[in-house]
Design a protein around this motif. Structure first.
Motif, mmCIF file in Angstrom:
data_model
loop_
_atom_site.group_PDB
_atom_site.id
_atom_site.type_symbol
_atom_site.label_atom_id
_atom_site.label_comp_id
_atom_site.label_asym_id
_atom_site.label_seq_id
_atom_site.Cartn_x
_atom_site.Cartn_y
_atom_site.Cartn_z
ATOM 1 N N GLU A 135 0.817 -1.225 0.000
ATOM 2 C CA GLU A 135 0.000 0.000 0.000
ATOM 3 C C GLU A 135 0.849 1.274 0.000
ATOM 4 O O GLU A 135 0.441 2.311 0.542
ATOM 5 C CB GLU A 135 -0.951 0.001 1.212
ATOM 6 N N LEU A 136 2.016 1.235 -0.601
ATOM 7 C CA LEU A 136 2.914 2.389 -0.599
ATOM 8 C C LEU A 136 2.259 3.632 -1.211
ATOM 9 O O LEU A 136 2.386 4.747 -0.684
ATOM 10 C CB LEU A 136 4.203 2.058 -1.362
ATOM 11 N N ASP A 137 1.555 3.474 -2.316
ATOM 12 C CA ASP A 137 0.909 4.620 -2.972
ATOM 13 C C ASP A 137 -0.122 5.276 -2.069
ATOM 14 O O ASP A 137 -0.281 6.503 -2.068
ATOM 15 C CB ASP A 137 0.251 4.185 -4.283
ATOM 16 N N GLN A 138 -0.828 4.475 -1.295
ATOM 17 C CA GLN A 138 -1.841 5.023 -0.394
ATOM 18 C C GLN A 138 -1.190 5.841 0.729
ATOM 19 O O GLN A 138 -1.720 6.871 1.154
ATOM 20 C CB GLN A 138 -2.701 3.902 0.199
ATOM 21 N N VAL A 139 -0.028 5.371 1.214
ATOM 22 C CA VAL A 139 0.702 6.126 2.244
ATOM 23 C C VAL A 139 1.136 7.477 1.691
ATOM 24 O O VAL A 139 0.980 8.516 2.346
ATOM 25 C CB VAL A 139 1.920 5.324 2.750
ATOM 26 N N GLU A 140 1.677 7.478 0.475
ATOM 27 C CA GLU A 140 2.101 8.730 -0.163
ATOM 28 C C GLU A 140 0.917 9.688 -0.342
ATOM 29 O O GLU A 140 1.041 10.899 -0.097
ATOM 30 C CB GLU A 140 2.735 8.422 -1.523
ATOM 31 N N THR A 141 -0.223 9.162 -0.728
ATOM 32 C CA THR A 141 -1.416 10.000 -0.897
ATOM 33 C C THR A 141 -1.824 10.662 0.418
ATOM 34 O O THR A 141 -2.164 11.849 0.460
ATOM 35 C CB THR A 141 -2.589 9.156 -1.444
ATOM 36 N N LEU A 149 9.906 6.381 -0.019
ATOM 37 C CA LEU A 149 9.165 7.638 0.062
ATOM 38 C C LEU A 149 10.100 8.845 0.109
ATOM 39 O O LEU A 149 9.666 9.968 0.367
ATOM 40 C CB LEU A 149 8.244 7.635 1.286
ATOM 41 N N ASN A 150 11.404 8.595 -0.126
ATOM 42 C CA ASN A 150 12.396 9.682 -0.194
ATOM 43 C C ASN A 150 12.414 10.536 1.067
ATOM 44 O O ASN A 150 12.411 11.781 1.010
ATOM 45 C CB ASN A 150 12.136 10.565 -1.424
ATOM 46 N N ALA A 151 12.441 9.877 2.215
ATOM 47 C CA ALA A 151 12.563 10.594 3.485
ATOM 48 C C ALA A 151 13.945 11.255 3.566
ATOM 49 O O ALA A 151 14.919 10.743 3.025
ATOM 50 C CB ALA A 151 12.365 9.643 4.657
ATOM 51 N N ILE A 187 0.418 6.755 10.210
ATOM 52 C CA ILE A 187 0.858 5.610 11.008
ATOM 53 C C ILE A 187 0.699 4.382 10.126
ATOM 54 O O ILE A 187 -0.421 4.012 9.756
ATOM 55 C CB ILE A 187 0.034 5.483 12.302
ATOM 56 N N ALA A 188 1.797 3.778 9.740
ATOM 57 C CA ALA A 188 1.762 2.687 8.760
ATOM 58 C C ALA A 188 2.774 1.612 9.118
ATOM 59 O O ALA A 188 3.645 1.810 9.966
ATOM 60 C CB ALA A 188 2.059 3.233 7.361
ATOM 61 N N CYS A 189 2.645 0.464 8.466
ATOM 62 C CA CYS A 189 3.609 -0.639 8.619
ATOM 63 C C CYS A 189 3.805 -1.040 10.076
ATOM 64 O O CYS A 189 4.907 -1.366 10.504
ATOM 65 C CB CYS A 189 4.951 -0.284 7.995
ATOM 66 N N GLY A 190 2.712 -0.996 10.858
ATOM 67 C CA GLY A 190 2.797 -1.396 12.257
ATOM 68 C C GLY A 190 3.363 -2.800 12.400
ATOM 69 O O GLY A 190 2.967 -3.718 11.684
#
Length: 310
Positions: A168-174, A219-221, A183-186
C-alpha cells in the motif's frame, strides 16, 4: 522535512511492565507528545513495533484454545493486523488529543516477503512477555515454541524475513500529500507472499526497523529515526561502555550488535545512510526534538569513524 520514525514496541510498553491497556495508553501519551511537537514543521510517517502486543495476543490465543479446543489460534499475520489497529488507534487518538489541528491517519499495510527467506530456518525476532530461564525451558518442553536469551531474561523468537516491498505504498504517499501524520507498517507490516497472482499471509514477524528503512527509501525521506531506549553504545552494559554521539556505517562495521535487538537497528540505519537519501539516528523516544537538532542520541551519517559524548 520528511521524517520516518520507528517506535520500538518496548518503547511503547516498557520492559517487564504488565501488558495492560492502561500501561500502554500512558506510554503512548508520552510518545504522542514527542511526535506532536515536531509534526507542524515536518512530514511524519510513524512505524511502530508490536513485539509485546502481538506476543500478548498469542498468549491469549493459546489460553483460549485450551479452554475451547475447537477454536484454533489465529495466525500471526492476522494478529499482526490486530496490533496495527490497537496501537494505531491509541497513537492516533493521543496525538489528536495533544493538538486537535493535526490530521492523523492509520493504515493497515501489507509487507511483501519471500517464503524462501533463510530467516525461516533461524528464528531471531523477540515477541511476547519476558520469562525466566526455567519458565522458558518448561514452555519449550511442552510446545514447538523457541525461546532465546534477551538480556538476563528469555523471550519467544519467531522468523524475521527481509521486507521486499510495501503493497500500500501509494496510499501512504497520498495520505502524506494530504497533510496527514501517517501511522503505517505497524509491527513491520502484515507479512504476505505474492504467489499465483494472489496475496497470502505468512507466519512470521518482520523487523519494523527494516520495514521502516524500506519505506524511508521508497518515500524519499530526508531523515530516518529509530526511537528506542536510548543511544548506541560501545560495550553496552559494561563498565567500559561509551555513548556514541556520531557514527558512520564504516565505523559501526567494527562492532557486533545483538541480532535480536540492536543488530537490525544498526543494519537499518546504515542501509538508509548508504542509500544517500539522508541521515539517520537512534535515540530515546522522549528526546525527539533534541535528536533532530543533533543534541541527543546517535547520529549516523556518511564519513569515517565514531565520536563519543564526553
Amino acid at each position: 522535512m520528511r521524517i520516518v520514525l520507528a517506535l520500538g514496541g518496548n518503547a511503547l510498553l516498557a520492559r517487564g511492565q504488565a501488558l495492560t491497556a492502561e500501561n500502554q495508553r500512558q506510554n503512548i501519551k508520552k510518545a504522542a507528545k514527542s511526535i506532536a511537537e515536531i509534526a507542524k514543521d515536518n512530514e511524519i510517517i510513524v512505524i511502530h513495533g508490536n513485539g509485546p502486543q502481538v506476543g500478548m495476543l498469542m498468549e491469549q490465543n493459546a489460553v483460549y484454545h485450551e479452554a475451547s479446543p475447537a477454536t484454533t489460534p489465529y495466525p500471526m499475520d492476522v494478529l499482526g493486523a490486530e496490533t496495527c489497529g490497537m496501537v494505531g488507534y491509541m497513537l492516533q487518538q493521543e496525538i489528536k488529543n495533544i493538538d486537535n489541528a493535526l490530521n492523523i491517519a492509520t493504515i493497515v499495510t501489507q509487507t511483501l516477503i519471500s517464503a524462501d527467506d533463510p530467516a525461516f530456518s533461524n528464528p531471531t525476532k523477540f515477541v511476547g512477555p519476558i520469562y525466566s530461564q526455567e519458565e522458558a525451558t518448561s514452555i519449550m518442553m511442552k510446545s514447538d515454541k523457541i525461546f532465546k536469551a534477551d538480556g538476563d531474561k528469555y523471550r519467544r523468537v519467531v522468523p524475521s524475513p527481509q521486507p521486499i516491498d510495501i503493497v500500500e505504498l501509494d496510499q501512504v504517499e497520498t495520505l502524506l500529500k494530504a497533510d496527514n501524520i501517517v501511522i503505517a507498517c505497524g509491527g513491520g507490516g502484515v507479512p504476505v507472499e505474492f504467489k499465483n497472482n494472489k496475496y497470502r499471509g505468512i507466519e512470521c514477524v518482520i523487523d519494523k526497523d527494516l520495514t521502516a528503512e524500506l519505506i524511508a527509501e521508497k518515500l524519499n525521506a530526508e531523515m530516518f529515526i529509530i526511537l528506542t531506549d536510548g543511544s548506541v553504545y560501545k560495550d553496552f552494559g559494561k563498565e567500559t561502555q561509551q555513548e556514541m554521539k556520531l557514527a558512520t556505517p564504516n565505523g559501526l562495521a567494527q562492532f557486533t550488535f545483538p541480532a535480536g535487538s540492536m543488530g537490525p537497528k544498526i543494519d537499518a540505519v546504515c542501509k538508509f545512510v548508504n542509500s544517500n537519501k539522508g541521515d539517520a539516528a537512534i535515540g530515546s523516544l522522549f528526546e525527539l526534538n533534541n535528536i533532530i537538532a543533533h543534541q541527543s542520541g546517535t547520529l549516523i551519517t556518511k564519513g569515517e569513524g565514531i565520536q563519543y559524548y564526553s
